[in-house]
Every structure is written in structure tokens, then in C-alpha cells.
Design a protein around this motif. Structure first.
Motif, PDB file in Angstrom:
ATOM      1  N   UNK A  12      -2.248  -1.302  -2.459  1.00  0.00           N
ATOM      2  CA  UNK A  12      -2.244  -1.154  -3.912  1.00  0.00           C
ATOM      3  C   UNK A  12      -2.115  -2.512  -4.601  1.00  0.00           C
ATOM      4  N   UNK A  13      -1.255  -3.368  -4.065  1.00  0.00           N
ATOM      5  CA  UNK A  13      -1.072  -4.698  -4.630  1.00  0.00           C
ATOM      6  C   UNK A  13      -2.369  -5.502  -4.565  1.00  0.00           C
ATOM      7  N   UNK A  14      -3.033  -5.476  -3.417  1.00  0.00           N
ATOM      8  CA  UNK A  14      -4.274  -6.235  -3.273  1.00  0.00           C
ATOM      9  C   UNK A  14      -5.358  -5.715  -4.214  1.00  0.00           C
ATOM     10  N   UNK A  15      -5.485  -4.405  -4.326  1.00  0.00           N
ATOM     11  CA  UNK A  15      -6.491  -3.812  -5.204  1.00  0.00           C
ATOM     12  C   UNK A  15      -6.206  -4.166  -6.667  1.00  0.00           C
ATOM     13  N   UNK A  44      -1.573  -8.385 -15.878  1.00  0.00           N
ATOM     14  CA  UNK A  44      -1.870  -7.681 -14.626  1.00  0.00           C
ATOM     15  C   UNK A  44      -0.843  -7.968 -13.553  1.00  0.00           C
ATOM     16  N   UNK A  45      -0.374  -9.210 -13.485  1.00  0.00           N
ATOM     17  CA  UNK A  45       0.664  -9.563 -12.512  1.00  0.00           C
ATOM     18  C   UNK A  45       1.960  -8.810 -12.793  1.00  0.00           C
ATOM     19  N   UNK A  46       2.328  -8.755 -14.059  1.00  0.00           N
ATOM     20  CA  UNK A  46       3.557  -8.038 -14.434  1.00  0.00           C
ATOM     21  C   UNK A  46       3.415  -6.554 -14.112  1.00  0.00           C
ATOM     22  N   UNK A  47       2.268  -5.965 -14.451  1.00  0.00           N
ATOM     23  CA  UNK A  47       2.038  -4.549 -14.149  1.00  0.00           C
ATOM     24  C   UNK A  47       2.078  -4.294 -12.644  1.00  0.00           C
ATOM     25  N   UNK A  48       1.425  -5.164 -11.871  1.00  0.00           N
ATOM     26  CA  UNK A  48       1.422  -5.025 -10.408  1.00  0.00           C
ATOM     27  C   UNK A  48       2.833  -5.131  -9.851  1.00  0.00           C
ATOM     28  N   UNK A  49       3.617  -6.050 -10.376  1.00  0.00           N
ATOM     29  CA  UNK A  49       5.006  -6.204  -9.920  1.00  0.00           C
ATOM     30  C   UNK A  49       5.824  -4.958 -10.234  1.00  0.00           C
ATOM     31  N   UNK A  51       4.755  -1.951 -10.473  1.00  0.00           N
ATOM     32  CA  UNK A  51       4.292  -0.829  -9.662  1.00  0.00           C
ATOM     33  C   UNK A  51       4.702  -0.992  -8.204  1.00  0.00           C
ATOM     34  N   UNK A  52       4.696  -2.226  -7.694  1.00  0.00           N
ATOM     35  CA  UNK A  52       4.873  -2.410  -6.251  1.00  0.00           C
ATOM     36  C   UNK A  52       6.260  -2.860  -5.811  1.00  0.00           C
TER      37      UNK A  52
END
Length: 93
Positions: A12-15, A44-49, A51-52
Motif C-alpha cells: 500500500x505504501x509503495x502504491x 501525499x506523504x502525510x496521507x501515506x504516513x 494510512x500506513x
């Protein structure tokens, strides 16, 4: 977090990171703004962080079943044959 959860988080992080990089590049190119591109990618980095990084319950659907300590005492770990002490032999010349 279990093993399957770790695998899911990494995929998920990579995608998400690649997707946000593409979206940020396109946004920056269309608008002609490097600052907008960086802000889009930072979002996007903040959102990814978010989520993951947290240990969400969805990442722990297959928990490991650990051996109960009282059960472990009933079945001691066998000693290997090579675990005994060996004397070091030295050659005198």
C-alpha cells in the motif's frame, strides 16, 4: 501487526507513494508550479504516513498463535549433540 499486515502495508505504501508522485508531477506540470508539485507530494506523504504507520486493526487480521508458557515448560527444547564442551587441542612442536 501480523506478517500479512506488514506485507499489505508495504504494498500500500509503495502504491500510494508512486501514485502521489505521478499526480504531483502532472499537477505541477499543468499548473507550471514547482511549489504546487511539492505541496501535492508532501500532502501525499502525510496521507501515506497516516494510512500506513499506525497499527490499524485491519493490519492484524491474522494474529500469530504463540505457545502458552506452561505448555512450553512441558516440552523442553532438546539439546543438540554438539552443545557439549569440547577441549581445545593444541599441538606442541
Amino acid at each position: 501487526m501480523d506478517w500479512q499486515g506488514q506485507k499489505l502495508v508495504e504494498q500500500l505504501m509503495q502504491i500510494l507513494l508512486v501514485s502521489f508522485a505521478v499526480v504531483a508531477f502532472i499537477t505541477g506540470y499543468v499548473l507550471g508550479s514547482f511549489q504546487t508539485m511539492l505541496l501535492t507530494y508532501a500532502g501525499g506523504l502525510v496521507f501515506t504516513a497516516l494510512v500506513t504507520i499506525p497499527n490499524w486493526p485491519v493490519y492484524n487480521r491474522n494474529p500469530l498463535k504463540w505457545l502458552d508458557p506452561s505448555e512450553a515448560e512441558k516440552h523442553p527444547k532438546p539439546l543438540s549433540a554438539n552443545s557439549g564442551s569440547k577441549k581445545k587441542t593444541t599441538k606442541n612442536k
